[in-house]
Write an enzyme that holds these catalytic residues in place. Structure first.
Site, PDB file in Angstrom:
ATOM      1  N   GLU A 184       1.559  18.142  17.101  1.00  0.00           N
ATOM      2  CA  GLU A 184       3.023  18.287  17.211  1.00  0.00           C
ATOM      3  C   GLU A 184       3.509  18.793  15.874  1.00  0.00           C
ATOM      4  OE1 GLU A 184       4.492  17.859  20.010  1.00  0.00           O
ATOM      5  OE2 GLU A 184       2.817  16.936  21.056  1.00  0.00           O
ATOM      6  N   CYS A 191      12.445  17.157  13.711  1.00  0.00           N
ATOM      7  CA  CYS A 191      11.795  18.389  14.164  1.00  0.00           C
ATOM      8  C   CYS A 191      12.601  19.069  15.266  1.00  0.00           C
ATOM      9  CB  CYS A 191      10.385  18.071  14.644  1.00  0.00           C
ATOM     10  SG  CYS A 191      10.350  16.761  15.869  1.00  0.00           S
ATOM     11  N   GLU A 232      10.740  27.257   8.585  1.00  0.00           N
ATOM     12  CA  GLU A 232      11.323  25.925   8.746  1.00  0.00           C
ATOM     13  C   GLU A 232      11.814  25.399   7.390  1.00  0.00           C
ATOM     14  OE1 GLU A 232       8.725  22.559   9.543  1.00  0.00           O
ATOM     15  OE2 GLU A 232      10.084  21.918  11.127  1.00  0.00           O
TER      16      GLU A 232
END
Ligand code: NDP
Length: 480
Positions: free
Chosen positions: A248, A282, A384
Site C-alpha cells: 500500500e 495517503c 507526492e
C-alpha cells in the site's frame, strides 16, 4: 524518559545492540522516549519465536483466536485516552483526531477481524458424479507487517489483526518515527494473555530492522504500507524469494469538483480531504480540479475557509492542524512549496513555516497552503508531497478532468463531486484509482477492498481480501 522495548516471544526485551535512539515530539521539539535500535539479531529472535508459536496458534481454531483479538480491542477501548495522548505526542497530530479517529479505528480493526474470521469460508466445486473439490484456506505462516508514521496504530493494527485472525504469527515493525502506541499495544497483548511468539513487535530503523524482516527466510509474506520508493525496494528484495507481497504505497489523489455539485457540502469536505492530519493521509486529495465555471467562486470560498483553520498545539482541543511529523519531512514539504514558485505557481495562502509561542515554540508547523497556476504535468502536481499543501487546477470538460486526474504515476484514491448520477458512474469507472468517493471522502466500510493501482501499490487490504492474503488456498480433489 520513557524507554520502549521490543516485544519478542511474549516478553518486553531490550535490543541486542543495547542501543536506543530518541523519539521527538514534533510539536515541542523535545525527546519523549528512547526507542530500541534493533537489528537483524532481534528480528531473527522474533522470527524464531513466531515460527515456534505458529502451529499452536493456527490450530487453536478461529473461535479462540477471535476471542484474543476481541479482548485486545476491548483493552484498546479501555486505554483509549492514554493511547490517544501517546499518538498525538509521537506524531504531532491533534489529540482530538487521535481520540476520534486513530484509536477508535485501531480497536475497530481488531473487532472487525476478530468477528470477521468467524464468517470466513471457502469454496467447494462439485464435478457431478465424478469428484468433489474443496478449497482449504491455510494460514501462510510467519508474516512481516511494516507500517508508516502517519496513522501509526490505525495502520499497524489494520495489518496485524487480519494476519492473526487468519492464523499467521507476526513480526511487526512500526515506523521508527512513531513507535509509542505500538509499544503500548505490546503491553496490552501481555495484559490480554496473548500466547508467547504470536505477535512480536520489533522497533528500529527501516533500513536495518525493516530490511531484516523483509529478508528473513522464515517470513513468508510481507504486508507493507509506506512510500512508493520503499515499496519498490521491498518488492525487489522479496520477489526472488517468492514471498507474498501486499504493498500500500503513496498517492497523488485528485479531488474533481463539477459545477453541478452541492457546493456547501463539497467545500466542507474538501477542507478535510485537503488538510486532515496536516495533509498526511495517503487518501488526502492534494490536487483539486475545479470546473472553470465555478473556479473563482470556489477559490474565494476555499481560501477564506483555509485561512480560518486553527493551527496550534496538538493537545489543545481547538486545534485543527497540528505539527508536521519530523524535521526532514517538514523540510521536504517546504522545499516543494519553493519548487511550486519556481514552476510558476502562485501561493494563495500559507506557504511558509509557522512559529508558535509557549510549549510549541520549537515545533514543526506549516500553514495550510493553497497554490494555483501550476501545469498538471509539473513536479509539484506529479510527486507526492504528503503535507498541508494542495494545488488548484481548473478544467473545462469531463474528458479533460479525467486526463488530468489519471495523468500521474499514482492511482490510490479519487473524489468526485457532482449531482449527475450518470456522470458519477461514468467518471468513477474511468478513474485509474483503487478507490473512488462520490460526494464524500474517507467514508470507510471495513468490508470494502482497499488499495491502489500503478505506483500506489499491489494487492488489496480490507474485508476478506486481507484474510485471502494471509492464507494460501489449496484445492483438494476427491474422486467419488
Ligand atoms: P516509508 O516508506 O519511509 O516507511 C514505511 C515503513 O517502512 C516504516 O516503518 C519504515 O521504517 C520502513 N522501511 C523503510 N525502509 C525500509 C526497508 N528498506 N525495508 C523495510 N522497511 C523499511 O514511508 P513513511 O513512513 O514516510 O510513510 C509515508 C508514506 O506512506 C507516504 O508515501 C504515504 O502515501 C504512504 N502511505 C500509504 C498508505 C496506503 O494505504 N496506500 C497509507 C498511509 C501512508 P522507518 O520509519 O524506520 O524508516
Amino acid at each position: 524518559m520513557l524507554k520502549l522495548q521490543n516485544y519478542i516471544n511474549g516478553v518486553l526485551t531490550p535490543p541486542a545492540s543495547q542501543h536506543y535512539f530518541q523519539s521527538l515530539n514534533p510539536a515541542t521539539g523535545k525527546a519523549h522516549a528512547e526507542v530500541p535500535d534493533s537489528d537483524a539479531r532481534d528480528v531473527d529472535m522474533a522470527c524464531v519465536a513466531a515460527e515456534a508459536a505458529f502451529l499452536k496458534w493456527r490450530d487453536l481454531g478461529h473461535e479462540k483466536r477471535a476471542a484474543y483479538l476481541i479482548r485486545l480491542a476491548q483493552l484498546i477501548e479501555t486505554h483509549a485516552a492514554r493511547l490517544a495522548h501517546a499518538e498525538s505526542v509521537d506524531n504531532g497530530k491533534p489529540l482530538k483526531l487521535a481520540q476520534h479517529v486513530d484509536i477508535p479505528r485501531a480497536a475497530a480493526n481488531f473487532n472487525f477481524y476478530g468477528t470477521g474470521i468467524l464468517h470466513y469460508a471457502s469454496e467447494s466445486h462439485a464435478m457431478e458424479g465424478m469428484a468433489l473439490n474443496y478449497t482449504l484456506r491455510q494460514a501462510v505462516g510467519v508474516v512481516g507487517c511494516i507500517s508508516p508514521w502517519n496513522l501509526p496504530l490505525y495502520l499497524f493494527s489494520w495489518k496485524i489483526a487480519p494476519a492473526l485472525a487468519a492464523g499467521c504469527t507476526v513480526v511487526a515493525k512500526p515506523s521508527e518515527i512513531t513507535p509509542y502506541t505500538a509499544f503500548l499495544l505490546s503491553e496490552l497483548c501481555i495484559e490480554a494473555g496473548f500466547p508467547p511468539g504470536v505477535l512480536n513487535i520489533v522497533h528500529g530503523y527501516g533500513q536495518r530492522c525493516g530490511d531484516a524482516i523483509v529478508r528473513h527466510p522464515l517470513i513468508k509474506a510481507i504486508s507493507f504500507t509506506g512510500g512508493t520508493a520503499t515499496g519498490k525496494h521491498i518488492a525487489a528484495v522479496a520477489a526472488p524469494e517468492f514471498k507474498k507481497l501486499s504493498l500500500e504505497l503513496g498517492g497523488k489523489n485528485a479531488n474533481i469538483i463539477f459545477e453541478d455539485c452541492d457546493f456547501e457540502a463539497m467545500l466542507k469536505t474538501t477542507l478535510l480531504s485537503s488538510f486532515s492530519n496536516q495533509g498526511q493521509i495517503c487518501l488526502c486529495g492534494s490536487r483539486i480540479l475545479i470546473q472553470r465555471s465555478i473556479y473563482s467562486t470556489f477559490e474565494r470560498a476555499f481560501i477564506d475557509a483555509v485561512k480560518r483553520l486553527k493551527v496550534g498545539d496538538p493537545l489543545n482541543a481547538e486545534t485543527q492542524i497540528g505539527a508536521i511529523v519530523s524535521k526532514s519531512h517538514f523540510e521536504k514539504i517546504l522545499s516543494y512549496i519553493e519548487l511550486a514558485k519556481t514552476e510558476g505557481g502562485t501561493v494563495l495562502c500559507g506557504g511558509s513555516a509557522l512559529k508558535l509561542d509557549g510549549a510549541c515554540a520549537q515545533g514543526l508547523f506549516i500553514a495550510p497552503t493553497v497554490i494555483s497556476g501550476l501545469s498538471p504535468g509539473c513536479r509539484v502536481n506529479q510527486e507526492e508531497i504528503f503535507g498541508p499543501v494542495v494545488t488548484l487546477i481548473p478544467f473545462d470538460t469531463e474528458a479533460e478532468a479525467l486526463a488530468i486526474a489519471n495523468g500521474t504515476p499514482y492511482g490510490l484514491a479519487s473524489t468526485l463531486w457532482t449531482s449527475d448520477l450518470k456522470r458519477a458512474h461514468r467518471v468513477a469507472a474511468a478513474l485509474h484509482t483503487g478507490i473512488v468517493w462520490v460526494n464524500c471522502w474517507l467514508l470507510r466500510d471495513l468490508r470494502t477492498p482497499f488499495g491502489g493501482v500503478k505506483g500506489s501499490g499491489v494487492g488489496r487490504e480490507g474485508g476478506f481480501e486481507a484474510l485471502d492474503f494471509f492464507t494460501e488456498p489449496k484445492n483438494v480433489c476427491i474422486k467419488l
